[in-house]
Scaffold this active site. Sequence first.
Site, short mmCIF file in Angstrom:
data_model
loop_
_atom_site.label_atom_id
_atom_site.label_comp_id
_atom_site.label_asym_id
_atom_site.label_seq_id
_atom_site.Cartn_x
_atom_site.Cartn_y
_atom_site.Cartn_z
N ASP B 137 16.53 -3.34 7.71
CA ASP B 137 15.18 -2.82 7.78
C ASP B 137 14.33 -3.75 8.65
OD1 ASP B 137 13.16 -1.05 7.26
OD2 ASP B 137 12.64 -1.90 5.30
N HIS B 144 1.25 -2.13 11.27
CA HIS B 144 1.64 -2.33 9.87
C HIS B 144 1.67 -3.83 9.54
CE1 HIS B 144 3.79 -2.03 6.06
NE2 HIS B 144 4.75 -2.78 6.54
N GLU B 208 7.15 4.17 1.98
CA GLU B 208 6.98 3.67 3.35
C GLU B 208 7.64 4.67 4.30
OE1 GLU B 208 8.46 -0.34 3.82
OE2 GLU B 208 6.60 -1.23 3.10
N GLU B 210 9.43 5.62 7.48
CA GLU B 210 10.22 4.91 8.50
C GLU B 210 11.13 5.88 9.24
OE1 GLU B 210 12.06 1.26 7.42
OE2 GLU B 210 10.53 0.73 5.94
N ASP B 242 11.26 4.01 2.46
CA ASP B 242 11.60 2.71 1.90
C ASP B 242 10.67 2.46 0.69
OD1 ASP B 242 12.49 0.10 1.56
OD2 ASP B 242 11.12 -0.70 3.08
N ARG B 246 5.09 -2.87 -5.01
CA ARG B 246 4.28 -3.94 -4.41
C ARG B 246 4.04 -5.11 -5.35
NH1 ARG B 246 5.35 -2.66 0.67
NH2 ARG B 246 4.55 -0.60 1.23
N GLN B 249 7.17 -7.05 -5.36
CA GLN B 249 7.34 -7.65 -4.05
C GLN B 249 6.49 -8.91 -3.85
OE1 GLN B 249 6.65 -4.82 -0.88
NE2 GLN B 249 7.10 -6.28 0.75
N LYS B 262 12.54 -3.44 -3.38
CA LYS B 262 13.01 -2.40 -2.46
C LYS B 262 14.34 -1.78 -2.90
CE LYS B 262 10.09 -3.55 1.06
NZ LYS B 262 9.29 -2.63 1.87
N THR B 266 16.20 3.96 -1.73
CA THR B 266 15.76 4.22 -0.36
C THR B 266 16.23 5.63 -0.04
OG1 THR B 266 16.08 1.89 0.21
CG2 THR B 266 15.92 3.44 2.04
N GLU B 383 -1.43 0.11 2.72
CA GLU B 383 -2.40 0.11 3.81
C GLU B 383 -3.49 1.15 3.60
OE1 GLU B 383 -0.67 -0.10 7.94
OE2 GLU B 383 1.19 0.03 6.80
#
Lengths: 437, 437
Positions: B137, B144, B208, B210, B242, B246, B249, B262, B266, B383
Amino acid sequence: MTLNSTHDSRRESWVDSANRTETDFPLQNLPIGAFSSPARRGPSLGVAIGEQIVDLGALSAANLLPGRIADACCTQNINTLLALGPSAWSGLRQQLSELLGEDTCPPGPQRDRVAACLVPQSQATMLLPAAIGDYTDFYASIDHAGRVGAMFRPDQPLLPNYKWVPIGYHGRASSIIISGTDVRRPRGQAKGDAGTPHFGPSRQLDYELELAALIGPGNRLGEPVPVATAPEHLFGVLLLNDWSARDIQSWEYQPLGPFLAKSFATSISPWVVTWDALAPFRIPAAKRPAGDPAPLPHLADANDALHGGLDLHFEILLRTARMSAAGLPSRKLAEGRFATMYWTFAQLLAHHTSNGCNLRPGDLLASGTISGPEPEACGCLLELTARGTRPVTLPNGESRAFLEDGDEVVLRGWAQAAGFRRIGLGECRGTIFPARE
Amino acid sequence: MTLNSTHDSRRESWVDSANRTETDFPLQNLPIGAFSSPARRGPSLGVAIGEQIVDLGALSAANLLPGRIADACCTQNINTLLALGPSAWSGLRQQLSELLGEDTCPPGPQRDRVAACLVPQSQATMLLPAAIGDYTDFYASIDHAGRVGAMFRPDQPLLPNYKWVPIGYHGRASSIIISGTDVRRPRGQAKGDAGTPHFGPSRQLDYELELAALIGPGNRLGEPVPVATAPEHLFGVLLLNDWSARDIQSWEYQPLGPFLAKSFATSISPWVVTWDALAPFRIPAAKRPAGDPAPLPHLADANDALHGGLDLHFEILLRTARMSAAGLPSRKLAEGRFATMYWTFAQLLAHHTSNGCNLRPGDLLASGTISGPEPEACGCLLELTARGTRPVTLPNGESRAFLEDGDEVVLRGWAQAAGFRRIGLGECRGTIFPARE
């Protein structure tokens, strides 16, 4: 698993070389690996006994293994056997111990049939024992984490999460290679003296002494493995050298962790020493210093205080090209003990699956660099030479801050305890060859 | 690959649903996936055409595919085909385009034979297209990286290495799941308000957006792929979510990067849109702002300035359980464009192999969260809601700082350009279900 006749130190094998004091592979060990040999078509699974290998595929074809196990032993890697779980593994161990025991397999037709399945290790090429799906590398030595942390963050060597979370990261599975495979010096980006990075051969190539556990049945996605039953998923262990390019690492690792500094090669030893074989060498997990937090409940297991640790010993040996040319033996750089690790394999596995992450048969969980509190118990050159500032002097006058081309690194490991045969992990060997032009 | 008849927007398929304006899968797309259906034994490879799937195994059995390709299409995943490389892929595309074209396959026995290989998508269950060995990844969106960096390091949002090194980390391959699979909310350690960590269900679950590239032939260990030939190793792309916790993380990620935040899941979309199909949508790579360093030579490719970028568009949709119960449609949370990425896939691949790391057929290289400079171009809730401080309001009055149980997230992507048929990536869908007790 409790101790049984397979651990009995009085028992000998009719394979003479297995009875020598110095062998890594006595009757009590019986580690499994994969090999090819001129006499065999394609890879086979085998078990080390002294200087010989018992070809499991051949044993199976000779109807010397029970059904379900026999099928799992006729494949090119250990994954099918891994999926069968502890009772199958113990059954195989018991059967092999009987077939190879002097007492249990007297001279006669049966011994002859087993003897026909032997291949000298000198004629075999060892291969990766398993198809490794995912490889995870932990950071379970607090002495390693603290010593390395002090170099990069003098004000805060150990981050606040260390004593709570078994820190780990996903490693690269594709570049795991078998002991004896040469390792090409990687090229990569590093921070230049002028402040701008440059791309070229790594100038700070290092080894890392690690122990890795090979995973058995694993778990379904979304279903964590409790710490109490985690050992049921541990098939066995092997030596792992997590080659590291420190200059690449220090420039790339923030914020997402090590990547190209590690992914160029990871060497593993060929013989997987089973969790069963290590039963006599389980010891209480390292006691946490006063003031350290107790593990959170999902990482706390009463068994860890009894036998969560492993009394394994290691040594790291170096031989440079010049030493080799001069006929000099390897120089021991450091010793290690697994007993000082901050987290047990059961805790690492329980943590890994605590979010629901699934482990699959053949996954590899590595301990992280094994270092102890003593100055000589440094599992990598980064620590041993204090980031290259205190190079090691070798017997022929050479010195090393980091590895140079032609250097051969050998990791060795073994378990030893009064009243038991010494169990060897064999060795993990690799020589650095020059970077590509 | 240059443009050819397979990209000709005037051509239609005799499969009617492929000619509708809104379809993701016109004759010009021909994405490959793996599926099972009640009528088939075991998984097959298939190609999406309108609302149908052409069963490649059946086509092969009907002798409608050329030899080497035919064998690679009779397997349960795409890996054998991936290993064959670009000329085989183009050959397959050309053949499929002819077999499915209104102009090239007129009514008659041949069309009937192809039609007999069609399976309605509504009757198929999509599976992972490839056996994914390693999943990497990246972090290729500077918007970002900057926006997230500002939350965690207000004084230094973008680390000094960002514009030099394509930052990436190894992801977890075992927990990659196919679109439509429910995602269980992970439990994990997070920093409590009282300063000590607690273990429990994540309270900051995020998606996320991607894009991921599926790797073709790959490279041998120790042999980097030059940036100029990197595209030859890119078979195609798919959408990837993904999923990220948080709170887990931010507590675990130092110093070795994201791990359990994570690895619980996925999601990927089922249809791999080939690099060939995207040929009309290659655009110059995003121009680096004045003052930014030029890529180092091993990451610099004259072709990138011409067509290193991909003109892909995305949208992220959310539907909560209450919206679903009320019959409300999904709410669009954000849009994205791939054109703003700081690093191209060719650069990511060249970087990944620059240390000698080997890629294997079926490896997955994900872009990292796709965000743009605009406030609405945020590829994750972290975000979009400024770390939960500015929740999004939904049409039914609900609001979301992070994902709640029952929320369904859908990622969509497509390519569009004047003079060409719109090419869809399909969708990547997942619903959160509650954490384990």
